[in-house]
Motif scaffolding. Structure first.
Motif, PDB file in Angstrom:
ATOM      1  N   ASN A 619      26.227  48.717  31.138  1.00 34.60           N
ATOM      2  CA  ASN A 619      27.395  49.590  31.199  1.00 34.60           C
ATOM      3  C   ASN A 619      27.729  49.974  32.642  1.00 34.60           C
ATOM      4  OD1 ASN A 619      27.606  49.529  28.437  1.00 34.60           O
ATOM      5  ND2 ASN A 619      26.474  51.411  28.109  1.00 34.60           N
ATOM      6  N   ILE A 620      26.699  50.199  33.465  1.00 39.71           N
ATOM      7  CA  ILE A 620      26.935  50.505  34.881  1.00 39.71           C
ATOM      8  C   ILE A 620      27.579  49.301  35.576  1.00 39.71           C
ATOM      9  CG2 ILE A 620      25.759  50.909  37.090  1.00 39.71           C
ATOM     10  CD1 ILE A 620      23.760  52.663  35.542  1.00 39.71           C
ATOM     11  N   THR A 621      27.080  48.101  35.284  1.00 43.86           N
ATOM     12  CA  THR A 621      27.647  46.883  35.873  1.00 43.86           C
ATOM     13  C   THR A 621      29.125  46.753  35.524  1.00 43.86           C
ATOM     14  OG1 THR A 621      25.497  45.770  35.730  1.00 43.86           O
ATOM     15  CG2 THR A 621      27.446  44.380  35.947  1.00 43.86           C
ATOM     16  N   MET A 622      29.479  46.985  34.238  1.00 44.85           N
ATOM     17  CA  MET A 622      30.875  46.862  33.833  1.00 44.85           C
ATOM     18  C   MET A 622      31.730  47.931  34.493  1.00 44.85           C
ATOM     19  SD  MET A 622      31.096  44.179  32.110  1.00 44.85           S
ATOM     20  CE  MET A 622      32.840  44.454  31.805  1.00 44.85           C
ATOM     21  N   GLY A 623      31.182  49.148  34.673  1.00 44.98           N
ATOM     22  CA  GLY A 623      31.940  50.194  35.353  1.00 44.98           C
ATOM     23  C   GLY A 623      32.241  49.828  36.796  1.00 44.98           C
ATOM     24  N   ILE A 624      31.240  49.255  37.498  1.00 43.02           N
ATOM     25  CA  ILE A 624      31.462  48.815  38.885  1.00 43.02           C
ATOM     26  C   ILE A 624      32.519  47.721  38.915  1.00 43.02           C
ATOM     27  CG2 ILE A 624      30.373  47.791  40.909  1.00 43.02           C
ATOM     28  CD1 ILE A 624      27.689  48.928  39.885  1.00 43.02           C
ATOM     29  N   ALA A 625      32.443  46.777  37.968  1.00 42.58           N
ATOM     30  CA  ALA A 625      33.422  45.686  37.924  1.00 42.58           C
ATOM     31  C   ALA A 625      34.831  46.232  37.706  1.00 42.58           C
ATOM     32  CB  ALA A 625      33.051  44.699  36.815  1.00 42.58           C
ATOM     33  N   ARG A 626      34.978  47.205  36.801  1.00 44.46           N
ATOM     34  CA  ARG A 626      36.308  47.775  36.566  1.00 44.46           C
ATOM     35  C   ARG A 626      36.846  48.460  37.823  1.00 44.46           C
ATOM     36  NH1 ARG A 626      34.067  48.801  31.325  1.00 44.46           N
ATOM     37  NH2 ARG A 626      33.222  50.793  32.050  1.00 44.46           N
ATOM     38  N   GLY A 627      35.968  49.166  38.547  1.00 45.98           N
ATOM     39  CA  GLY A 627      36.399  49.802  39.781  1.00 45.98           C
ATOM     40  C   GLY A 627      36.851  48.783  40.816  1.00 45.98           C
ATOM     41  N   MET A 628      36.130  47.679  40.937  1.00 48.32           N
ATOM     42  CA  MET A 628      36.499  46.644  41.900  1.00 48.32           C
ATOM     43  C   MET A 628      37.796  45.932  41.488  1.00 48.32           C
ATOM     44  SD  MET A 628      34.335  46.991  44.251  1.00 48.32           S
ATOM     45  CE  MET A 628      34.917  45.619  45.235  1.00 48.32           C
ATOM     46  N   ILE A 629      38.005  45.744  40.176  1.00 50.93           N
ATOM     47  CA  ILE A 629      39.260  45.143  39.711  1.00 50.93           C
ATOM     48  C   ILE A 629      40.439  46.026  40.102  1.00 50.93           C
ATOM     49  CG2 ILE A 629      40.599  44.575  37.643  1.00 50.93           C
ATOM     50  CD1 ILE A 629      37.948  43.704  36.344  1.00 50.93           C
ATOM     51  N   TYR A 630      40.257  47.342  39.970  1.00 53.69           N
ATOM     52  CA  TYR A 630      41.319  48.265  40.365  1.00 53.69           C
ATOM     53  C   TYR A 630      41.617  48.134  41.852  1.00 53.69           C
ATOM     54  CZ  TYR A 630      43.619  52.686  41.503  1.00 53.69           C
ATOM     55  OH  TYR A 630      44.481  53.620  41.983  1.00 53.69           O
ATOM     56  N   LEU A 631      40.572  48.055  42.687  1.00 54.83           N
ATOM     57  CA  LEU A 631      40.790  47.942  44.128  1.00 54.83           C
ATOM     58  C   LEU A 631      41.488  46.640  44.497  1.00 54.83           C
ATOM     59  CD1 LEU A 631      37.376  49.267  45.517  1.00 54.83           C
ATOM     60  CD2 LEU A 631      39.536  50.495  45.406  1.00 54.83           C
ATOM     61  N   HIS A 632      41.074  45.539  43.832  1.00 53.25           N
ATOM     62  CA  HIS A 632      41.593  44.224  44.210  1.00 53.25           C
ATOM     63  C   HIS A 632      42.964  43.918  43.610  1.00 53.25           C
ATOM     64  CE1 HIS A 632      37.359  42.397  45.208  1.00 53.25           C
ATOM     65  NE2 HIS A 632      37.693  43.407  45.989  1.00 53.25           N
ATOM     66  N   HIS A 633      43.235  44.425  42.405  1.00 53.72           N
ATOM     67  CA  HIS A 633      44.415  43.952  41.677  1.00 53.72           C
ATOM     68  C   HIS A 633      45.339  45.051  41.156  1.00 53.72           C
ATOM     69  CE1 HIS A 633      42.576  39.972  41.736  1.00 53.72           C
ATOM     70  NE2 HIS A 633      41.468  40.498  41.243  1.00 53.72           N
ATOM     71  N   ASP A 634      44.785  46.193  40.732  1.00 53.25           N
ATOM     72  CA  ASP A 634      45.595  47.140  39.973  1.00 53.25           C
ATOM     73  C   ASP A 634      46.157  48.298  40.790  1.00 53.25           C
ATOM     74  OD1 ASP A 634      43.370  46.827  37.107  1.00 53.25           O
ATOM     75  OD2 ASP A 634      45.044  45.597  37.784  1.00 53.25           O
ATOM     76  N   SER A 635      45.612  48.593  41.966  1.00 56.76           N
ATOM     77  CA  SER A 635      46.150  49.685  42.777  1.00 56.76           C
ATOM     78  C   SER A 635      47.393  49.200  43.524  1.00 56.76           C
ATOM     79  CB  SER A 635      45.091  50.182  43.771  1.00 56.76           C
ATOM     80  OG  SER A 635      44.770  49.177  44.697  1.00 56.76           O
ATOM     81  N   ARG A 636      48.155  50.145  44.043  1.00 55.66           N
ATOM     82  CA  ARG A 636      49.397  49.786  44.749  1.00 55.66           C
ATOM     83  C   ARG A 636      49.105  48.924  45.959  1.00 55.66           C
ATOM     84  NH1 ARG A 636      52.535  52.430  48.679  1.00 55.66           N
ATOM     85  NH2 ARG A 636      51.107  54.198  48.677  1.00 55.66           N
ATOM     86  N   LEU A 637      47.979  49.211  46.635  1.00 57.38           N
ATOM     87  CA  LEU A 637      47.570  48.415  47.787  1.00 57.38           C
ATOM     88  C   LEU A 637      46.294  47.650  47.444  1.00 57.38           C
ATOM     89  CD1 LEU A 637      48.115  51.051  50.606  1.00 57.38           C
ATOM     90  CD2 LEU A 637      49.604  49.140  50.025  1.00 57.38           C
ATOM     91  N   ARG A 638      46.184  46.435  47.904  1.00 56.35           N
ATOM     92  CA  ARG A 638      44.958  45.656  47.679  1.00 56.35           C
ATOM     93  C   ARG A 638      43.907  46.120  48.674  1.00 56.35           C
ATOM     94  NH1 ARG A 638      45.651  39.388  47.012  1.00 56.35           N
ATOM     95  NH2 ARG A 638      46.442  40.174  45.034  1.00 56.35           N
ATOM     96  N   ILE A 639      42.740  46.548  48.160  1.00 55.66           N
ATOM     97  CA  ILE A 639      41.678  47.126  48.984  1.00 55.66           C
ATOM     98  C   ILE A 639      40.467  46.196  48.994  1.00 55.66           C
ATOM     99  CG2 ILE A 639      40.252  49.147  49.404  1.00 55.66           C
ATOM    100  CD1 ILE A 639      43.257  49.700  49.507  1.00 55.66           C
ATOM    101  N   ILE A 640      39.977  45.879  50.203  1.00 51.53           N
ATOM    102  CA  ILE A 640      38.712  45.150  50.347  1.00 51.53           C
ATOM    103  C   ILE A 640      37.668  46.182  50.790  1.00 51.53           C
ATOM    104  CG2 ILE A 640      37.542  43.189  51.379  1.00 51.53           C
ATOM    105  CD1 ILE A 640      40.086  42.507  49.803  1.00 51.53           C
TER     106      ILE A 640
END
Length: 839
Positions: A619-640
């Motif tokens: 569950n922790i792994t999936m939570g980290i993945a969801r956070g990274m998906i938001y940074l890379h694809h779902d937020s207004r700005l793409r964050i690395i």
């Protein structure tokens, strides 16, 4: 000519003498001798004679068929054992099912004691597939049942078995412990429903005294068991409750025939629900009670609550309006209950009620059920009666029905999740405190806005003054000019969020406020430190806990990174990203975050036996993945992010992960996918090869860091760990070697033992190796990573050579690794390794 009855009997004798033939019934002409067995039709249960533990005495019992050990679930003659192996279980001439010695069948030592009204020579007994031994009249039919073993349970609570009582006769069905592992006789502990007045409740009893109170039924479960392991959501079992004019009872059923479960009342006084794991051939406890002091009946005495996470006073605290009986006295380490505060009056003196949430409701021995009243009517009823000390809803998710308590409130427990609410009667002064708190809740925001306006006004005036004297500043004042410029450059943080609307969530705090919150950055409040500086725990005047990140003078994170982190976290809103509360730039650079009590993920997976089971890790792994998906694809700005690692993943009280430390992050436009820098920042071991060697970074750089982190979560070891018996220099190389050898499960954290799903772990290892491939082009995106982790099928691609590993063993080409996912457990996993040789 032989009669038809004689022919039928001869045929039955012939069949019974055939090899591998088993029966499930007893008749007057077909008794069960010691050494013979009955097996239910579906071969789930077996009945026969046995000797428990080290005892030589013989008992008739029921146990699971074909299990590695004899798990006895029911005993007939538990208090009347046989002394030798000459026993027999038979239908006597009276029609009763009896246990007797074969040489003296007319003198039974145990009997069903059925009330018979006619000739019952044709009675029979049968062991059913649910473990119930049933006596039938003539034919095997539900309409002909004379007696059931389930009406006389021993120490095991099986599916379809009732626990309860008949209201008119007081006859009870309850679970009682064995005396010892060697003696199944009726022990001192019992698990039963008791009817106190009009309110049924579930208890564990020690003799005649309550040992654990599990409260009244609330429409879903018993109020003291909010997390009781009945997995309705997974369609494994369902819980039923009956309360009518004839009886009050509780039972559960199984909706999945492959699911084996039982509840046992142990001879030590511990009750457990046990689920069978066919892969490991062991029982796993999904619920245990009592679990800790707070679950023991009345541990804290009257008018008090118990919380297992509370250290002081043995976990005890008084209800609102009450005080410790011996507060300030000489009874150290002894908490015996609470009394009304001195001078308080609860009868027609302006009293009212205070809400107490998330609890097991008090013992209802002195409560009354108001089945037709809603919560408002219940309030009025209780307020009119000076003897009424509390009230609360009797059913969850229902507008009707409540309980009113009279006299002492006993056996209240606090839950971290779930529980119910009650309203405790308090005096006028206690209500006045509530009113003051409500006023403060309104006034404080107003005062805060006024103060904020004054601070901003002072800041503007000060800024203008600095601007006028700017030409006269010397180089020694350079740091002050930097602060001014810094504030100008990110002033938009305080005025707008990502959607462009006004936000007051990120505040500029004064240094004095931070000093007061952290007790002048005391060592006792220190949470940790790194290259950036030190993190402290703080406590604001309003009661909020905070985490204070204080950048050191030699910090690797400079002014630009500091500004970067504020702008990014202030604009990004996601459940798996840490929340920024504010900052301070007075004399030094400080960031204020939400406080996460479980701190960093690295504390849980490194340095000894892990506290995390596999489900929590996944569950922790999936939570980290969801956070990274938001940074890379779902937020207004793409964050690395550029610095994803275990210590930068924080855990809240519910073990939900939140990605932190955005000082090294970079913002990309919607059309931008990659960039190059001359300044490589981050943590070695998590850096992708193209970034560490060439300064080239993209979203695939973060994917590499995620892959390293995923392999660390699975193995419980840091990537920088050494492996003395290997030629590898890090964890990634170690995992790759095991993958090539077809032994990937050898890298799994030993503390997990065999509690994990093999196919799921193999899929995670496979995905992790795909993330750490040397070539960025072939690494998956974070969206693809999340899909592979959740998909029960094998990831479509085979992993290629990882980066930063020794190649002494030679690289033989891409490895194809497949595994069977049809079986849900570890025994069903089949692995195939195919190595394509390079030319």
């Amino acid at each position: 000519m032989l009669s038809a009855k004689t022919q039928l009997l001869s045929l039955l004798v012939f069949l019974l003498t055939q090899p591998c033939f088993s029966i499930d019934f007893i008749t007057p002409n077909q008794p069960l001798k010691d050494g013979d067995f009955l097996i239910s039709q579906a071969k789930t249960f077996q009945l026969g004679f046995f000797s428990p533990g080290n005892s030589t005495k013989r008992y008739v019992g029921v146990w699971y068929y074909n299990f590695p050990q004899k798990y006895v679930v029911w005993v007939a003659n538990r208090d009347n054992p046989l002394s030798n192996t000459s026993g027999v279980l038979t239908i006597a001439e009276s029609g009763q099912l009896v246990v007797a010695y074969s040489e003296a069948p007319e003198a039974p030592i145990w009997s069903t004691n059925i009330s018979l009204s006619r000739d019952n020579y044709n009675n029979s007994a049968r062991i059913l597939d649910n473990g119930n031994l049933v006596v039938f009249r003539d034919l095997y039919s539900d309409k002909n049942v004379l007696w059931e073993g389930f009406d006389h349970p021993t120490n095991t609570y099986l599916p379809e078995m009732k626990v309860g009582l008949r209201k008119k006769t007081g006859e009870a069905w309850f679970i009682s412990s064995w005396k010892s592992p060697d003696d199944p006789g009726t022990g001192q502990y019992s698990y039963r429903i008791v009817l106190n007045g009009t309110v049924p409740q579930l208890y564990i009893y020690d003799g005649s005294k309550p040992y654990m109170g599990m409260g009244p039924w609330n429409g879903i479960t018993f109020s003291g068991l909010p997390a009781y392991g009945v997995d309705v959501a997974d369609q494994l079992s369902q819980l039923f409750y009956i309360d009518d004019e004839n009886e009050v009872s509780n039972y559960y059923t199984i909706t999945n025939s492959s699911y084996v479960t039982r509840s046992v009342m142990d001879y030590t006084g511990v009750a457990q629900r046990l689920d069978w794991n066919p892969q490991s051939e062991t029982w796993k406890a999904s619920w245990t009670g009592p679990d800790g002091q707070c679950e023991k009946y009345g541990h804290c005495g009257a008018f008090s609550t118990c919380n297992s996470f509370r250290i002081a006073n043995q976990g005890c605290d008084c209800l609102p309006g009450y005080t410790d009986k011996f507060e300030g006295g000489t009874t150290a380490n002894s908490f015996v209950g609470c009394v009304l505060k001195p001078g308080a009056s609860l009868c027609r003196s302006g009293e009212g009620f205070r809400k107490v949430s998330g609890i097991k409701v008090p013992d209802a021995f002195n409560a009354e059920l108001q089945s037709d009243l809603d919560i408002k009517a219940c309030h009025n009823l209780c307020l009119k009666n000076c003897s009424c000390t509390a009230y609360g809803a009797s059913r969850l998710n229902s507008d009707k029905g409540c309980l009113t308590w009279y006299g002492e409130l006993i056996d209240i427990r606090e839950f971290s999740d779930g529980g119910q609410d009650i309203y405790v009667r308090v005096d006028h002064d206690e209500l006045a405190k509530d009113s003051k708190k409500k006023i403060l809740k309104v006034l404080l925001p107003v005062l805060f806005i006024i103060v904020l306006i004054l601070v901003i006004t002072c800041w503007v005036l000060r800024r203008k003054k600095r601007e006028r004297s700017k030409r006269n500043l010397t180089m020694s004042n350079g740091s002050e000019r930097d602060d001014i410029a810094f504030m100008e450059r990110f002033s938009d943080v305080r005025s707008s969020n990502e959607s462009g609307t006004t936000s007051a969530e990120v505040h500029c705090f004064s240094l004095s406020t931070i000093i007061a919150a952290t007790d002048n950055f005391s060592f006792a409040n220190k949470l940790g430190e790194g290259g950036f500086g030190t993190v402290y725990k703080g406590h604001m005047r309003g009661g909020q806990d905070i985490a204070v990140k204080r950048l050191s003078i030699t910090s690797k994170q400079g002014l630009e990174e500091f500004r970067n982190e504020i702008i990014l976290i202030a604009k990004l809103q996601h459940r798996n990203l840490v929340r920024l509360l504010g900052y301070c730039i007075q004399q030094e650079n400080i960031l204020i975050y939400e406080y996460l009590p479980n701190r960093g993920l690295d504390r849980f997976i490194f340095g000894g036996k892990s506290l995390l089971d596999w489900r929590t890790r996944f569950n922790i792994t999936m939570g980290i993945a969801r956070g990274m998906i938001y940074l890379h694809h779902d937020s207004r700005l793409r964050i690395i992010h550029r610095d994803l690692k275990a210590s930068n993943v924080l855990l809240d009280a519910s073990m939900n992960p939140k990605i932190s430390d955005f000082g090294m992050a970079r913002i990309f436009g919607n059309d931008q996918n990659e960039d190059t820098t001359n300044r490589v920042v981050g943590t070695y071991g998590y850096m992708s090869p193209e970034y560490a060697m060439e300064g080239h970074f993209s979203i695939k750089s973060d994917v590499f860091s995620f892959g390293v982190l995923l392999l660390e979560i699975i193995s419980g070891r840091r990537n920088s760990s050494t492996f003395d018996d290997e030629k590898t220099v890090n964890l990634v190389g170690h995992v790759w070697d095991r993958w090539l050898e077809g032994k990937p499960l050898e890298i799994v954290d030993p503390s997990l033992e065999e509690s994990y799903d093999v196919n799921e772990v193999l899929r995670c290892i496979h995905t992790g190796l795909l993330c750490v491939q040397e070539s960025a082009a072939v690494r998956p995106t974070m969206s693809e990573v999340a899909s592979m982790l959740c998909n029960e099928k094998t990831p479509p691609a085979a992993p290629e050579q990882p980066a930063f590993i020794l190649k002494g063993k030679g690289y033989l080409g891409p490895v194809k690794f497949s595994y069977n996912t049809e079986s849900g457990g570890s025994s069903g996993a089949q692995m195939t390794v195919s190595i394509v040789n390079g030319r």
